[in-house]
Design a protein around this motif. Sequence first.
Motif, PDB file in Angstrom:
ATOM      1  N   LEU A  38     -53.381  37.771 -40.751  1.00  0.00           N
ATOM      2  CA  LEU A  38     -52.444  36.935 -39.668  1.00  0.00           C
ATOM      3  C   LEU A  38     -52.697  35.781 -39.397  1.00  0.00           C
ATOM      4  O   LEU A  38     -52.421  34.577 -39.211  1.00  0.00           O
ATOM      5  N   ASP A  39     -54.497  35.917 -38.610  1.00  0.00           N
ATOM      6  CA  ASP A  39     -54.950  34.879 -38.039  1.00  0.00           C
ATOM      7  C   ASP A  39     -55.510  34.112 -38.666  1.00  0.00           C
ATOM      8  O   ASP A  39     -55.059  31.923 -38.734  1.00  0.00           O
ATOM      9  N   LEU A  40     -55.674  34.616 -40.009  1.00  0.00           N
ATOM     10  CA  LEU A  40     -56.391  34.129 -40.995  1.00  0.00           C
ATOM     11  C   LEU A  40     -55.302  32.213 -41.393  1.00  0.00           C
ATOM     12  O   LEU A  40     -55.252  30.956 -41.530  1.00  0.00           O
ATOM     13  N   CYS A  41     -54.345  32.978 -41.422  1.00  0.00           N
ATOM     14  CA  CYS A  41     -53.108  32.800 -41.916  1.00  0.00           C
ATOM     15  C   CYS A  41     -52.791  31.418 -40.980  1.00  0.00           C
ATOM     16  O   CYS A  41     -52.149  30.267 -41.172  1.00  0.00           O
ATOM     17  N   ARG A  42     -52.882  31.887 -39.897  1.00  0.00           N
ATOM     18  CA  ARG A  42     -52.052  30.788 -38.332  1.00  0.00           C
ATOM     19  C   ARG A  42     -53.499  30.170 -38.560  1.00  0.00           C
ATOM     20  O   ARG A  42     -53.144  28.308 -38.484  1.00  0.00           O
ATOM     21  N   THR A  43     -54.349  29.577 -39.097  1.00  0.00           N
ATOM     22  CA  THR A  43     -55.900  29.010 -39.011  1.00  0.00           C
ATOM     23  C   THR A  43     -55.574  28.257 -40.283  1.00  0.00           C
ATOM     24  O   THR A  43     -55.613  26.449 -40.075  1.00  0.00           O
ATOM     25  N   ILE A  44     -55.185  28.617 -41.346  1.00  0.00           N
ATOM     26  CA  ILE A  44     -54.803  28.219 -42.409  1.00  0.00           C
ATOM     27  C   ILE A  44     -53.413  26.960 -42.645  1.00  0.00           C
ATOM     28  O   ILE A  44     -53.402  25.597 -43.101  1.00  0.00           O
ATOM     29  N   ARG A  45     -52.786  27.085 -41.442  1.00  0.00           N
ATOM     30  CA  ARG A  45     -51.372  26.913 -42.010  1.00  0.00           C
ATOM     31  C   ARG A  45     -51.355  25.085 -40.870  1.00  0.00           C
ATOM     32  O   ARG A  45     -50.369  24.991 -40.940  1.00  0.00           O
ATOM     33  N   GLN A  46     -52.518  25.234 -40.258  1.00  0.00           N
ATOM     34  CA  GLN A  46     -52.775  24.073 -39.683  1.00  0.00           C
ATOM     35  C   GLN A  46     -52.858  22.922 -40.355  1.00  0.00           C
ATOM     36  O   GLN A  46     -52.993  21.544 -39.698  1.00  0.00           O
ATOM     37  N   SER A  47     -53.426  23.301 -41.739  1.00  0.00           N
ATOM     38  CA  SER A  47     -53.865  22.545 -42.147  1.00  0.00           C
ATOM     39  C   SER A  47     -53.351  21.938 -43.712  1.00  0.00           C
ATOM     40  O   SER A  47     -53.165  21.269 -44.116  1.00  0.00           O
ATOM     41  N   ASP A  55     -45.873  43.395 -38.923  1.00  0.00           N
ATOM     42  CA  ASP A  55     -47.410  42.536 -40.426  1.00  0.00           C
ATOM     43  C   ASP A  55     -45.930  42.401 -40.521  1.00  0.00           C
ATOM     44  O   ASP A  55     -46.258  40.647 -40.938  1.00  0.00           O
ATOM     45  N   ARG A  56     -44.892  42.642 -41.608  1.00  0.00           N
ATOM     46  CA  ARG A  56     -43.988  41.544 -42.661  1.00  0.00           C
ATOM     47  C   ARG A  56     -43.554  40.734 -41.566  1.00  0.00           C
ATOM     48  O   ARG A  56     -43.285  39.693 -42.112  1.00  0.00           O
ATOM     49  N   ILE A  57     -42.826  40.911 -40.804  1.00  0.00           N
ATOM     50  CA  ILE A  57     -42.415  40.079 -40.105  1.00  0.00           C
ATOM     51  C   ILE A  57     -43.662  38.645 -40.055  1.00  0.00           C
ATOM     52  O   ILE A  57     -43.250  37.768 -39.743  1.00  0.00           O
ATOM     53  N   GLU A  95     -43.273  35.226 -40.739  1.00  0.00           N
ATOM     54  CA  GLU A  95     -43.064  34.044 -38.940  1.00  0.00           C
ATOM     55  C   GLU A  95     -44.461  33.269 -39.281  1.00  0.00           C
ATOM     56  O   GLU A  95     -44.074  31.878 -39.324  1.00  0.00           O
ATOM     57  N   LEU A  96     -45.534  33.616 -39.521  1.00  0.00           N
ATOM     58  CA  LEU A  96     -46.424  32.869 -39.676  1.00  0.00           C
ATOM     59  C   LEU A  96     -46.490  31.576 -41.039  1.00  0.00           C
ATOM     60  O   LEU A  96     -47.862  30.879 -40.995  1.00  0.00           O
ATOM     61  N   GLY A  97     -45.937  31.468 -41.458  1.00  0.00           N
ATOM     62  CA  GLY A  97     -45.813  30.833 -42.975  1.00  0.00           C
ATOM     63  C   GLY A  97     -46.033  31.508 -44.174  1.00  0.00           C
ATOM     64  O   GLY A  97     -46.829  30.840 -44.986  1.00  0.00           O
ATOM     65  N   GLY A  98     -46.137  33.285 -44.117  1.00  0.00           N
ATOM     66  CA  GLY A  98     -46.851  33.572 -45.723  1.00  0.00           C
ATOM     67  C   GLY A  98     -45.246  33.606 -46.682  1.00  0.00           C
ATOM     68  O   GLY A  98     -44.131  33.120 -45.887  1.00  0.00           O
ATOM     69  N   ASP A 141     -32.535  41.146 -43.468  1.00  0.00           N
ATOM     70  CA  ASP A 141     -31.741  40.070 -42.816  1.00  0.00           C
ATOM     71  C   ASP A 141     -33.142  39.940 -41.247  1.00  0.00           C
ATOM     72  O   ASP A 141     -32.963  38.795 -41.048  1.00  0.00           O
ATOM     73  N   ARG A 142     -33.987  40.252 -40.965  1.00  0.00           N
ATOM     74  CA  ARG A 142     -34.621  40.486 -40.546  1.00  0.00           C
ATOM     75  C   ARG A 142     -35.508  39.058 -40.463  1.00  0.00           C
ATOM     76  O   ARG A 142     -36.208  38.343 -39.377  1.00  0.00           O
ATOM     77  N   THR A 143     -35.931  39.356 -41.951  1.00  0.00           N
ATOM     78  CA  THR A 143     -36.553  37.871 -42.044  1.00  0.00           C
ATOM     79  C   THR A 143     -35.779  36.599 -42.515  1.00  0.00           C
ATOM     80  O   THR A 143     -36.568  35.767 -41.427  1.00  0.00           O
ATOM     81  N   VAL A 144     -34.370  36.292 -42.003  1.00  0.00           N
ATOM     82  CA  VAL A 144     -34.242  35.213 -41.869  1.00  0.00           C
ATOM     83  C   VAL A 144     -34.118  35.157 -39.960  1.00  0.00           C
ATOM     84  O   VAL A 144     -34.746  34.244 -39.235  1.00  0.00           O
ATOM     85  N   ASP A 145     -33.953  36.236 -39.230  1.00  0.00           N
ATOM     86  CA  ASP A 145     -33.898  36.092 -38.358  1.00  0.00           C
ATOM     87  C   ASP A 145     -35.545  35.451 -37.285  1.00  0.00           C
ATOM     88  O   ASP A 145     -35.563  35.276 -36.578  1.00  0.00           O
ATOM     89  N   ALA A 146     -36.209  36.189 -38.665  1.00  0.00           N
ATOM     90  CA  ALA A 146     -37.545  36.060 -38.162  1.00  0.00           C
ATOM     91  C   ALA A 146     -38.129  34.369 -38.058  1.00  0.00           C
ATOM     92  O   ALA A 146     -38.764  33.669 -37.855  1.00  0.00           O
TER      93      ALA A 146
END
Length: 246
Positions: A70-79, A95-97, A101-104, A204-209
């Motif tokens: 998840l942290d790795l995704c956050r880093t990758i999503r910066q660029s 984890d799923r949410i 949320e982090l852009g997966g 539905d929670r995916t939409v909320d997230a």
Amino acid sequence: MTMEGSYPMKETILLIEDERAIADTVVYALEREGFQAVWSQTGADGLQQLEERQPVLLILDIGLPDGNGLDLCRTIRQSSQLPIIFLSARNEELDRILGLELGGDDYVTKPFSPRELVARVRSVLRRHRHIGENTPVNEPPGNATLGPFAHDTEEMRIYIGDTALELSLHEYRLLALLLGRPKKVFTRNEILDLAWEEPAMITDRTVDAHIKSIRKKIRQVDRSLDPIRTVRGVGYALELDLDSNG
Ligand code: CA
């Protein structure tokens, strides 16, 4: 066996996964389907491969020996808006949410069938390629502005003033949907149907997230801007006070 020379169009998929047995089956399944698979066992090596191999998609394990996917995704999503499918050993909603949320772009829980994973890979790639055709926003291509928002449909970017929002694919589609029909209340099911292509796989929670994440990103650009209204028990609508400045 590498046949890059004979298949110059072969697309590279990067897999970051520390368990060799899982990696072997995924690599085998991907290569059988005509992809070039690159395997990294650690996040650090994965980031390096990302630079060097320029994959079209990343399959990212959440539990890695040198950190968290998840942290790795956050880093990758910066660029990068590279499509990412998460793999997780735990069927944890959090984890799923968080992953989405982090852009997966999708999320697969172990144990999974390699065939299912490859189907998801194809589906995510298809969505990314055809987003222009499939975007359910009925407005002409080019630039549309609404209040402080400017939507460049060709570039697939949404701006507040001069600042582009850094949105994941689904965040982009969701916000584009709301912007396309301001004031209309979309139910969560409508949002799933219109902004996702395989709504059966998400909740539905995916939409909320995603809404939560979009709000946060809008606030990062303009703290005073909070245009998405929650219609309790129903869904969401975009509300802009277009008569005032801003
Ligand atoms: Ca792992």
